[in-house]
Design a protein around this motif. Structure first.
Motif, PDB file in Angstrom:
ATOM      1  N   GLU A  75     -32.188 -27.250 -13.627  1.00  0.00           N
ATOM      2  CA  GLU A  75     -31.606 -26.035 -14.085  1.00  0.00           C
ATOM      3  C   GLU A  75     -32.135 -25.122 -12.968  1.00  0.00           C
ATOM      4  O   GLU A  75     -32.923 -25.169 -12.302  1.00  0.00           O
ATOM      5  N   SER A  76     -31.375 -23.837 -12.959  1.00  0.00           N
ATOM      6  CA  SER A  76     -31.547 -22.993 -12.144  1.00  0.00           C
ATOM      7  C   SER A  76     -31.175 -21.329 -12.627  1.00  0.00           C
ATOM      8  O   SER A  76     -30.400 -21.745 -13.698  1.00  0.00           O
ATOM      9  N   ALA A  77     -31.741 -20.488 -12.035  1.00  0.00           N
ATOM     10  CA  ALA A  77     -31.510 -19.192 -12.689  1.00  0.00           C
ATOM     11  C   ALA A  77     -31.073 -18.440 -11.344  1.00  0.00           C
ATOM     12  O   ALA A  77     -31.851 -18.355 -10.311  1.00  0.00           O
ATOM     13  N   ILE A  78     -29.831 -17.692 -11.400  1.00  0.00           N
ATOM     14  CA  ILE A  78     -29.573 -16.930 -10.185  1.00  0.00           C
ATOM     15  C   ILE A  78     -29.228 -15.595 -10.598  1.00  0.00           C
ATOM     16  O   ILE A  78     -28.461 -15.126 -11.379  1.00  0.00           O
ATOM     17  N   TRP A  79     -29.924 -14.386  -9.783  1.00  0.00           N
ATOM     18  CA  TRP A  79     -29.686 -13.056 -10.077  1.00  0.00           C
ATOM     19  C   TRP A  79     -28.955 -12.352  -9.182  1.00  0.00           C
ATOM     20  O   TRP A  79     -29.212 -12.833  -7.904  1.00  0.00           O
ATOM     21  N   PHE A  80     -27.863 -11.685  -9.525  1.00  0.00           N
ATOM     22  CA  PHE A  80     -26.956 -11.121  -8.597  1.00  0.00           C
ATOM     23  C   PHE A  80     -26.482  -9.822  -8.985  1.00  0.00           C
ATOM     24  O   PHE A  80     -26.585  -9.491 -10.253  1.00  0.00           O
ATOM     25  N   GLU A  81     -25.797  -9.451  -8.259  1.00  0.00           N
ATOM     26  CA  GLU A  81     -24.969  -7.962  -8.605  1.00  0.00           C
ATOM     27  C   GLU A  81     -23.753  -8.072  -8.285  1.00  0.00           C
ATOM     28  O   GLU A  81     -22.998  -8.773  -7.629  1.00  0.00           O
ATOM     29  N   ASN A  82     -22.882  -7.604  -9.428  1.00  0.00           N
ATOM     30  CA  ASN A  82     -21.545  -7.670  -9.643  1.00  0.00           C
ATOM     31  C   ASN A  82     -20.992  -6.426  -9.528  1.00  0.00           C
ATOM     32  O   ASN A  82     -21.332  -5.675 -10.529  1.00  0.00           O
ATOM     33  N   HIS A  83     -20.258  -6.225  -8.488  1.00  0.00           N
ATOM     34  CA  HIS A  83     -19.661  -4.976  -8.175  1.00  0.00           C
ATOM     35  C   HIS A  83     -18.339  -4.811  -8.964  1.00  0.00           C
ATOM     36  O   HIS A  83     -17.396  -5.601  -8.276  1.00  0.00           O
ATOM     37  N   THR A  84     -18.125  -3.823  -9.834  1.00  0.00           N
ATOM     38  CA  THR A  84     -16.838  -3.782 -10.462  1.00  0.00           C
ATOM     39  C   THR A  84     -16.211  -2.432 -10.034  1.00  0.00           C
ATOM     40  O   THR A  84     -17.145  -1.629  -9.846  1.00  0.00           O
ATOM     41  N   PRO A  85     -15.038  -2.018 -10.527  1.00  0.00           N
ATOM     42  CA  PRO A  85     -14.374  -0.996 -10.305  1.00  0.00           C
ATOM     43  C   PRO A  85     -15.126   0.231 -10.917  1.00  0.00           C
ATOM     44  O   PRO A  85     -15.005   1.418 -10.527  1.00  0.00           O
ATOM     45  N   ALA A  86     -15.890  -0.050 -12.146  1.00  0.00           N
ATOM     46  CA  ALA A  86     -16.606   0.762 -13.012  1.00  0.00           C
ATOM     47  C   ALA A  86     -18.093   0.924 -12.751  1.00  0.00           C
ATOM     48  O   ALA A  86     -18.765   1.688 -13.400  1.00  0.00           O
ATOM     49  N   GLY A  87     -18.613   0.138 -11.628  1.00  0.00           N
ATOM     50  CA  GLY A  87     -19.950   0.194 -11.389  1.00  0.00           C
ATOM     51  C   GLY A  87     -20.691  -1.185 -11.078  1.00  0.00           C
ATOM     52  O   GLY A  87     -19.817  -2.313 -11.287  1.00  0.00           O
ATOM     53  N   VAL A 114     -17.615  -4.231 -17.545  1.00  0.00           N
ATOM     54  CA  VAL A 114     -16.477  -4.991 -17.649  1.00  0.00           C
ATOM     55  C   VAL A 114     -15.584  -4.665 -18.528  1.00  0.00           C
ATOM     56  O   VAL A 114     -14.294  -4.612 -18.539  1.00  0.00           O
ATOM     57  N   ARG A 115     -15.944  -4.185 -19.799  1.00  0.00           N
ATOM     58  CA  ARG A 115     -15.521  -3.536 -20.631  1.00  0.00           C
ATOM     59  C   ARG A 115     -14.556  -2.403 -20.494  1.00  0.00           C
ATOM     60  O   ARG A 115     -13.215  -2.208 -20.855  1.00  0.00           O
ATOM     61  N   ASP A 116     -14.895  -1.738 -19.559  1.00  0.00           N
ATOM     62  CA  ASP A 116     -14.057  -0.446 -18.824  1.00  0.00           C
ATOM     63  C   ASP A 116     -13.039  -0.785 -18.012  1.00  0.00           C
ATOM     64  O   ASP A 116     -12.138  -0.099 -17.739  1.00  0.00           O
ATOM     65  N   LEU A 118     -11.437  -4.242 -17.968  1.00  0.00           N
ATOM     66  CA  LEU A 118     -10.311  -5.140 -18.849  1.00  0.00           C
ATOM     67  C   LEU A 118      -9.918  -4.569 -19.998  1.00  0.00           C
ATOM     68  O   LEU A 118     -10.453  -4.001 -20.708  1.00  0.00           O
ATOM     69  N   THR A 119      -8.712  -4.617 -20.302  1.00  0.00           N
ATOM     70  CA  THR A 119      -8.151  -4.519 -21.650  1.00  0.00           C
ATOM     71  C   THR A 119      -8.927  -5.242 -22.513  1.00  0.00           C
ATOM     72  O   THR A 119      -9.512  -6.322 -22.500  1.00  0.00           O
ATOM     73  N   SER A 120      -8.549  -4.872 -24.151  1.00  0.00           N
ATOM     74  CA  SER A 120      -9.002  -5.439 -24.948  1.00  0.00           C
ATOM     75  C   SER A 120      -8.467  -6.771 -25.281  1.00  0.00           C
ATOM     76  O   SER A 120      -9.172  -7.792 -25.520  1.00  0.00           O
ATOM     77  N   GLU A 121      -7.235  -7.033 -24.685  1.00  0.00           N
ATOM     78  CA  GLU A 121      -6.681  -8.424 -24.922  1.00  0.00           C
ATOM     79  C   GLU A 121      -7.160  -9.305 -23.974  1.00  0.00           C
ATOM     80  O   GLU A 121      -7.472 -10.276 -24.231  1.00  0.00           O
ATOM     81  N   GLU A 122      -7.417  -8.790 -22.666  1.00  0.00           N
ATOM     82  CA  GLU A 122      -8.029  -9.470 -21.822  1.00  0.00           C
ATOM     83  C   GLU A 122      -9.596 -10.011 -22.053  1.00  0.00           C
ATOM     84  O   GLU A 122      -9.815 -10.966 -21.661  1.00  0.00           O
ATOM     85  N   GLN A 123     -10.513  -8.951 -22.609  1.00  0.00           N
ATOM     86  CA  GLN A 123     -11.577  -9.333 -23.224  1.00  0.00           C
ATOM     87  C   GLN A 123     -11.452 -10.305 -24.315  1.00  0.00           C
ATOM     88  O   GLN A 123     -12.634 -11.304 -24.363  1.00  0.00           O
ATOM     89  N   SER A 124     -10.705 -10.227 -25.133  1.00  0.00           N
ATOM     90  CA  SER A 124     -10.753 -11.348 -26.251  1.00  0.00           C
ATOM     91  C   SER A 124     -10.223 -12.836 -25.598  1.00  0.00           C
ATOM     92  O   SER A 124     -10.644 -13.766 -26.221  1.00  0.00           O
ATOM     93  N   GLN A 125      -9.728 -12.746 -24.315  1.00  0.00           N
ATOM     94  CA  GLN A 125      -9.496 -14.173 -23.930  1.00  0.00           C
ATOM     95  C   GLN A 125     -10.671 -14.926 -23.403  1.00  0.00           C
ATOM     96  O   GLN A 125     -10.713 -16.103 -23.200  1.00  0.00           O
ATOM     97  N   LEU A 126     -11.859 -14.136 -23.178  1.00  0.00           N
ATOM     98  CA  LEU A 126     -13.142 -14.573 -22.603  1.00  0.00           C
ATOM     99  C   LEU A 126     -13.881 -15.031 -23.957  1.00  0.00           C
ATOM    100  O   LEU A 126     -15.175 -15.429 -23.968  1.00  0.00           O
ATOM    101  N   ASN A 127     -13.470 -15.285 -25.088  1.00  0.00           N
ATOM    102  CA  ASN A 127     -14.111 -15.846 -26.427  1.00  0.00           C
ATOM    103  C   ASN A 127     -12.940 -16.891 -26.972  1.00  0.00           C
ATOM    104  O   ASN A 127     -12.942 -16.848 -28.039  1.00  0.00           O
ATOM    105  N   THR A 128     -12.645 -17.750 -26.243  1.00  0.00           N
ATOM    106  CA  THR A 128     -11.943 -18.898 -26.875  1.00  0.00           C
ATOM    107  C   THR A 128     -12.457 -20.125 -26.555  1.00  0.00           C
ATOM    108  O   THR A 128     -12.574 -20.479 -25.201  1.00  0.00           O
TER     109      THR A 128
END
Length: 135
Positions: A75-87, A114-116, A118-128
């Motif tokens: 196992e491993s843990a990786i700390w990283f920064e995700n630069h998005t259009p919203a921050g 991420v919620r800022d 992606l659309t609600s529909e796109e967000q819902s795809q991430l829980n299938t």
């Protein structure tokens, strides 16, 4: 598979593959029954995960920067920064390694940016949990 990578190499490779958009690496080192758990929900199966996440990542991820990795044998843990259009989103992925591949990742981050992006529909795809069944 050419050779077995350590859990640290797999963690770094996981983020680097997204930086380089290296789908071949992801297809090689994510287990076929890969499971991804995030603040949005669960995605099961490598193919389903990549087909769902790749187009959304193309929209929401501008840059990834690896900060630190902590690794043990399986196992491993990786700390990283995700630069998005919203921050920037400080993020941590906990990887479970089995048979030289990444079998599971638990992602920890504040999903607001991420919620800022992606659309609600796109967000819902991430829980299938699994791909839609064909008729």
């Amino acid at each position: 598979m050419a050779h077995t990578l350590t859990s640290e190499q797999l963690a770094r490779g996981w983020i680097q593959a997204w930086i380089d958009w290296d789908m071949a690496w992801l297809n090689t080192y994510l287990a076929p029954d890969f499971l991804h758990i995030s603040p949005f929900g669960r995605l099961a199966g490598r193919e389903h995960y990549l087909n769902t996440v790749a187009p959304l990542a193309a929209k929401s991820v501008q840059k990834l920067t690896i900060v630190s990795v902590i690794a043990g044998p399986d196992e491993s843990a990786i700390w990283f920064e995700n630069h998005t259009p919203a921050g920037v989103i400080p993020s941590c992925d906990w990887l479970t390694i089995k048979n030289g591949t990444i079998s599971q990742i638990h992602s920890f981050y504040d999903s607001a940016h991420v919620r800022d992006t992606l659309t609600s529909e796109e967000q819902s795809q991430l829980n299938t949990t699994s791909p839609p069944k064909s008729s």
